[in-house]
Write a protein that holds these residues in place. Structure first.
Motif, mmCIF file in Angstrom:
data_model
loop_
_atom_site.group_PDB
_atom_site.id
_atom_site.type_symbol
_atom_site.label_atom_id
_atom_site.label_comp_id
_atom_site.label_asym_id
_atom_site.label_seq_id
_atom_site.Cartn_x
_atom_site.Cartn_y
_atom_site.Cartn_z
ATOM 1 N N CYS A 102 73.435 137.302 1.971
ATOM 2 C CA CYS A 102 73.761 136.040 2.658
ATOM 3 C C CYS A 102 75.249 136.061 3.036
ATOM 4 O O CYS A 102 76.083 136.437 2.220
ATOM 5 C CB CYS A 102 73.451 134.874 1.731
ATOM 6 N N THR A 103 75.550 135.654 4.252
ATOM 7 C CA THR A 103 76.954 135.640 4.684
ATOM 8 C C THR A 103 77.433 134.221 4.970
ATOM 9 O O THR A 103 78.483 134.033 5.586
ATOM 10 C CB THR A 103 77.149 136.496 5.964
ATOM 11 N N CYS A 104 76.651 133.242 4.546
ATOM 12 C CA CYS A 104 77.053 131.852 4.805
ATOM 13 C C CYS A 104 78.375 131.560 4.109
ATOM 14 O O CYS A 104 78.580 131.989 2.982
ATOM 15 C CB CYS A 104 76.009 130.884 4.233
ATOM 16 N N ASN A 116 82.870 133.376 2.190
ATOM 17 C CA ASN A 116 81.934 133.947 1.239
ATOM 18 C C ASN A 116 82.526 135.216 0.605
ATOM 19 O O ASN A 116 82.871 136.159 1.294
ATOM 20 C CB ASN A 116 80.678 134.272 2.051
ATOM 21 N N THR A 119 81.353 138.679 1.485
ATOM 22 C CA THR A 119 81.640 139.286 2.784
ATOM 23 C C THR A 119 83.133 139.524 2.998
ATOM 24 O O THR A 119 83.529 140.049 4.010
ATOM 25 C CB THR A 119 81.147 138.377 3.932
ATOM 26 N N HIS A 296 70.147 128.650 5.930
ATOM 27 C CA HIS A 296 71.263 129.576 6.185
ATOM 28 C C HIS A 296 71.926 129.257 7.518
ATOM 29 O O HIS A 296 71.292 128.716 8.430
ATOM 30 C CB HIS A 296 70.756 131.020 6.157
ATOM 31 N N CYS A 300 74.089 133.923 9.809
ATOM 32 C CA CYS A 300 73.676 134.640 8.594
ATOM 33 C C CYS A 300 72.372 135.397 8.867
ATOM 34 O O CYS A 300 71.419 134.817 9.393
ATOM 35 C CB CYS A 300 73.491 133.646 7.458
#
Ligand SMILES: O=C(O)CCC(=O)C(=O)O
Ligand SMILES: [Fe+2]
Length: 507
Positions: A102-104, A116, A119, A296, A300
């Motif tokens: 997940c890159t949220c 995040n 990331t 998301h 993402c």
């Protein structure tokens, strides 16, 4: 306001917003999936009408583990300082962690986002700090608005150590403490908070961000506390503000676990208040709130992936169906009523304090904590007209408990008075004469003064009576004039000491 429960929707002028029942739309409580259900769990909020729940599991994580997690996170987490509006002070530090690709990023309030940590790229040596995102509003109190956020460049090593600690914590908390939750149902994100000392805190807010679908659906959160003990308050929402007399408070200590579930984020607000500046500065505390990102962000990659429909996840997110085994409701143990909120005065001072609380200045600690006061309860009988907060009362217990342990190690501490009671009053003063100001007033007639002892340059005088003492406003005024005066009152019986003292101001 009744204390065994909050007013029901529509009662006492509160909003009539109620929710679908758990029978009609099943929702399983997180605690039911733990290894310690039900004995270790204390309900904090149990409001079936509002489908709002919070449970506390004290000391769920061992002291040794908690200490190790705390020290490692303090060092390696990519902490970002949040500042007040003027930028003059740090209100707390935070960081955000996601799993599973997940890159949220996470928005604190309306605009400010914290990147995040999964990331974040390790910065090449010598590169300037990253300035994260636009200024924004954090939480609901103006005081917690902050300016732009600076993220220091992180080394590859500290980022991977951060991820390693977080993975270890996830494995322990969800693998060991919640064996009933399958791995696919574990939270996929966490917000971390660092409070450097008692001057830092977080204002009234709800964790109702879109990411977690907290506004309009069931939203589970598991919070763990590491390091110093801090207070945690929950209150019913009245528009955008807390309903003052509905505040429920508890202390979160090292290794404690707290859940917030169902529609609590929709109906309630929570807060970590700043400490009383008259108390010693508290040490650092780290809080991790594990959450389930369910919506998301656009960019993402997980947004496009079909959502897992693991059955225990559906059960805690209120999305299962009536027939599924995991979503079938278990009856709550008898000791939990269908409607309950934790009430400190009933728990710790029955018969001494009136259970109805008001947000006002405490006659004990005088701490202007939130909206010029703290939740206080009025004394009964001779104590009518005096208002005390939970901490004033706890402070005096601490002294008594310590002393009792030293004096009679073999006699267990009593929590209920047994046998004939004696009221004791003790004052510390540097001037012998001052006891005469206090003691006769307190006990009416001429009481026997039992002891005089030296304590760090001050003398202590004790007097006792079978009748509860009367502390007149005049006497209170005299106490307040002398900084060295600390006076407290306790009930003792032949069989033990009743853990129920009240403290008066020491200046
Ligand atoms: O520090 C705490 O216990 C609460 C933190 C919190 O409310 C949050 O991160 O949203
Ligand atoms: Fe929160």
């Amino acid at each position: 306001m009744s204390f065994e429960r909050w007013p029901r929707p529509g009662e006492d002028g509160v909003s009539d917003a109620s929710e679908v029942s758990r029978e009609d739309l099943p929702l399983r409580l997180l605690a039911e999936f733990s290894s310690a259900w039900p004995h270790a769990w204390h309900p904090v909020v149990l409001d079936e009408d509002r489908r709002s729940f919070s449970f506390h599991w004290p000391k769920a994580i061992s002291e040794e583990r908690s200490q190790s997690y705390f020290e490692r996170l303090l060092e390696v987490a990519p902490w970002v300082e949040l500042r007040n509006t003027k930028g003059t002070s740090v209100t707390r530090s935070t960081c955000w962690y996601c799993t599973g690709g997940c890159t949220c990023d996470y928005a604190y309030g309306q605009q400010t986002r914290v990147t995040n940590a999964s990331t974040l790229q390790a910065a090449p040596e010598g590169s300037p700090p990253l300035t994260a995102q636009s200024p924004g509003t954090d939480c609901t109190e103006g005081e917690f608005v902050h300016g732009s956020v600076e993220v220091e460049p992180l080394s590859e090593e500290s980022l991977s150590s951060f991820r390693a600690v977080m993975e270890e914590i996830l494995e322990h908390v969800f693998g060991d403490l919640f064996p009933g939750l399958s791995k696919d149902a574990w939270p996929n994100s966490a917000n971390l908070n660092l409070y450097r000392d008692g001057r830092q805190g977080v204002g009234w807010h709800a964790d109702d961000e879109l990411l977690f679908k907290g506004k309009d659906s069931d939203c589970p959160v598991v919070s763990i506390s590491l390091g110093a003990t801090r207070e945690f308050w929950v209150a019913l929402k009245d528009g955008a503000a807390p309903l003052p007399n509905s505040i429920v408070e508890l202390d979160l200590c090292n290794g404690d676990l707290l859940t917030m579930e169902g529609r609590l984020q929709r109906h309630c607000l929570h807060l970590v208040p700043k400490c009383n500046p008259r108390e010693p500065l508290r040490d650092e505390r780290i809080n991790i709130t594990f959450r389930w990102v369910r919506e998301h962000r656009f960019r993402c990659p997980l947004r496009r992936r079909p959502q897992a429909s693991e059955s225990t996840l559906l059960a805690i997110a209120g999305e299962g169906n009536l027939d599924a085994a995991e979503t079938r409701l278990l009856p709550l143990p008898l000791r939990f009523h269908g409607s309950y909120v934790r009430c400190w005065s009933m728990e710790v001072c029955p018969g001494i304090l009136n259970p109805l609380q008001q947000l006002r200045l405490c006659d004990g600690c005088k701490h202007v904590c939130y909206a010029e006061g703290r939740p206080c309860c009025e004394g009964q009988g001779d104590w009518a007209g005096y208002w005390f907060c939970r901490r004033s009362r706890r402070h005096s217990t601490w002294r008594l408990t310590n002393k009792t342990r030293r004096c009679s190690r073999k006699t267990p501490m009593r929590t209920e008075p047994k046998g004939p009671l004696t009221w004791w009053i003790r004052c510390f003063t540097s001037t012998r004469d001052r006891r005469h100001l206090l003691v006769p007033d307190a006990f009416g007639a001429r009481p026997q003064v039992h002891q005089t002892a030296s304590r760090k340059g001050a003398r202590s005088y004790e007097a006792s009576s079978r009748k509860p003492p009367q502390l007149s406003p005049q006497c209170d005024g005299q106490l307040s004039q002398h900084a060295q005066y600390a006076c407290f009152l306790s009930q003792r019986s032949e069989l033990g000491r009743y853990d129920g003292a009240l403290i008066l101001p020491s200046n």
